[in-house]
Design a protein around this motif. Structure first.
Motif, short mmCIF file in Angstrom:
data_model
loop_
_atom_site.label_atom_id
_atom_site.label_comp_id
_atom_site.label_asym_id
_atom_site.label_seq_id
_atom_site.Cartn_x
_atom_site.Cartn_y
_atom_site.Cartn_z
N LEU A 266 0.81 -1.22 0.00
CA LEU A 266 0.00 0.00 0.00
C LEU A 266 0.84 1.27 0.00
CD1 LEU A 266 -2.96 -0.96 2.36
CD2 LEU A 266 -2.86 -1.00 -0.14
N SER A 267 2.04 1.22 0.56
CA SER A 267 2.89 2.41 0.61
C SER A 267 3.28 2.91 -0.78
CB SER A 267 4.14 2.14 1.44
OG SER A 267 4.93 1.13 0.83
N THR A 268 3.22 2.06 -1.80
CA THR A 268 3.55 2.49 -3.16
C THR A 268 2.43 3.29 -3.80
OG1 THR A 268 2.64 0.53 -4.26
CG2 THR A 268 4.97 0.41 -3.52
N ARG A 269 1.23 3.20 -3.26
CA ARG A 269 0.03 3.87 -3.76
C ARG A 269 -0.46 3.33 -5.10
NH1 ARG A 269 0.88 10.12 -1.90
NH2 ARG A 269 0.92 9.63 0.33
N VAL A 270 0.15 2.27 -5.59
CA VAL A 270 -0.27 1.69 -6.86
C VAL A 270 -1.70 1.16 -6.76
CG1 VAL A 270 0.15 -0.23 -8.48
CG2 VAL A 270 2.06 1.18 -7.67
N ALA A 271 -2.00 0.44 -5.70
CA ALA A 271 -3.34 -0.12 -5.55
C ALA A 271 -4.38 0.99 -5.49
CB ALA A 271 -3.43 -0.99 -4.30
N GLY A 272 -4.12 2.02 -4.73
CA GLY A 272 -5.06 3.13 -4.61
C GLY A 272 -5.32 3.82 -5.94
N GLU A 273 -4.27 4.07 -6.69
CA GLU A 273 -4.41 4.72 -7.99
C GLU A 273 -5.14 3.81 -8.97
OE1 GLU A 273 -0.35 5.66 -8.86
OE2 GLU A 273 -0.31 7.31 -7.41
N PHE A 274 -4.83 2.53 -8.91
CA PHE A 274 -5.44 1.56 -9.83
C PHE A 274 -6.95 1.46 -9.56
CE2 PHE A 274 -6.30 -2.61 -11.65
CZ PHE A 274 -5.46 -2.66 -12.75
N VAL A 275 -7.32 1.25 -8.31
CA VAL A 275 -8.74 1.06 -8.01
C VAL A 275 -9.51 2.38 -8.09
CG1 VAL A 275 -8.30 -0.98 -6.62
CG2 VAL A 275 -8.54 1.22 -5.49
N ALA A 276 -8.86 3.51 -7.90
CA ALA A 276 -9.54 4.80 -8.03
C ALA A 276 -10.10 4.99 -9.43
CB ALA A 276 -8.59 5.93 -7.68
N LYS A 277 -9.40 4.49 -10.42
CA LYS A 277 -9.90 4.61 -11.80
C LYS A 277 -11.23 3.86 -11.93
CE LYS A 277 -6.79 7.22 -13.43
NZ LYS A 277 -7.16 8.62 -13.57
N PHE A 278 -11.32 2.69 -11.34
CA PHE A 278 -12.57 1.93 -11.40
C PHE A 278 -13.69 2.68 -10.68
CE2 PHE A 278 -9.66 -1.25 -12.77
CZ PHE A 278 -10.41 -2.02 -13.64
N ALA A 279 -13.37 3.27 -9.55
CA ALA A 279 -14.38 4.04 -8.81
C ALA A 279 -14.82 5.25 -9.63
CB ALA A 279 -13.83 4.46 -7.46
N ASN A 280 -13.86 5.94 -10.23
CA ASN A 280 -14.19 7.14 -11.02
C ASN A 280 -15.10 6.82 -12.19
OD1 ASN A 280 -12.61 8.67 -9.31
ND2 ASN A 280 -10.86 8.73 -10.68
N TYR A 281 -14.89 5.68 -12.81
CA TYR A 281 -15.68 5.29 -13.98
C TYR A 281 -16.88 4.42 -13.59
CZ TYR A 281 -12.35 7.36 -17.16
OH TYR A 281 -11.56 8.26 -17.85
N ARG A 282 -17.06 4.22 -12.29
CA ARG A 282 -18.19 3.46 -11.75
C ARG A 282 -18.27 2.05 -12.32
NH1 ARG A 282 -22.51 8.32 -10.91
NH2 ARG A 282 -21.03 9.53 -9.74
N HIS A 283 -17.13 1.41 -12.34
CA HIS A 283 -17.04 0.00 -12.73
C HIS A 283 -16.50 -0.78 -11.54
CE1 HIS A 283 -17.79 1.16 -16.83
NE2 HIS A 283 -17.85 -0.12 -17.14
#
Length: 116
Positions: free
Chosen positions: A49-66
């Protein structure tokens, strides 16, 4: 599972926001709301989690509501980090990002039968 784009276990390692956008684009093209990604396709940075990769990756799905389902055994990653374990637990309580053992579990969750 016609409402899910299921990624193949083989293929490029997924890490970047662009990788997430490519998956979302495929989901839009296929007219589905969920993408299932095999856990082994995710870059090692995703699990830290410290790399923030997971957060950035899943944020895209949240933003596009998928929805995004990470499919497979993640027990090593859960055991390695209490923060990651907590995040998985919270994600699985929601309706956007799920960590599931297999496609059968995903299908049960999508059908509303989380216990079955």
């Amino acid at each position: 599972m016609s409402e899910v784009f299921v990624c193949e276990p083989q293929g490029q390692v997924l890490r970047s926001e662009q990788d997430a956008l490519d998956l979302i684009g495929e989901a839009i093209y296929r007219r589905v709301q969920w993408v299932a990604v095999p856990a082994e396709r995710l870059h090692q940075d995703f699990w830290e989690l410290s790399t923030r990769v997971a957060g950035e990756f899943v944020a895209k799905f949240a933003n596009y509501r998928h929805g995004l389902a990470i499919v497979g055994d993640i027990s090593v990653h859960v055991a390695a980090s209490s923060s990651f374990r907590d995040w998985v637990r919270e994600a699985n309580r929601g309706r956007q990002i799920w960590f599931v053992a297999d496609l059968a579990e995903l299908e049960r969750r999508l059908s509303g039968d989380a216990d079955g």
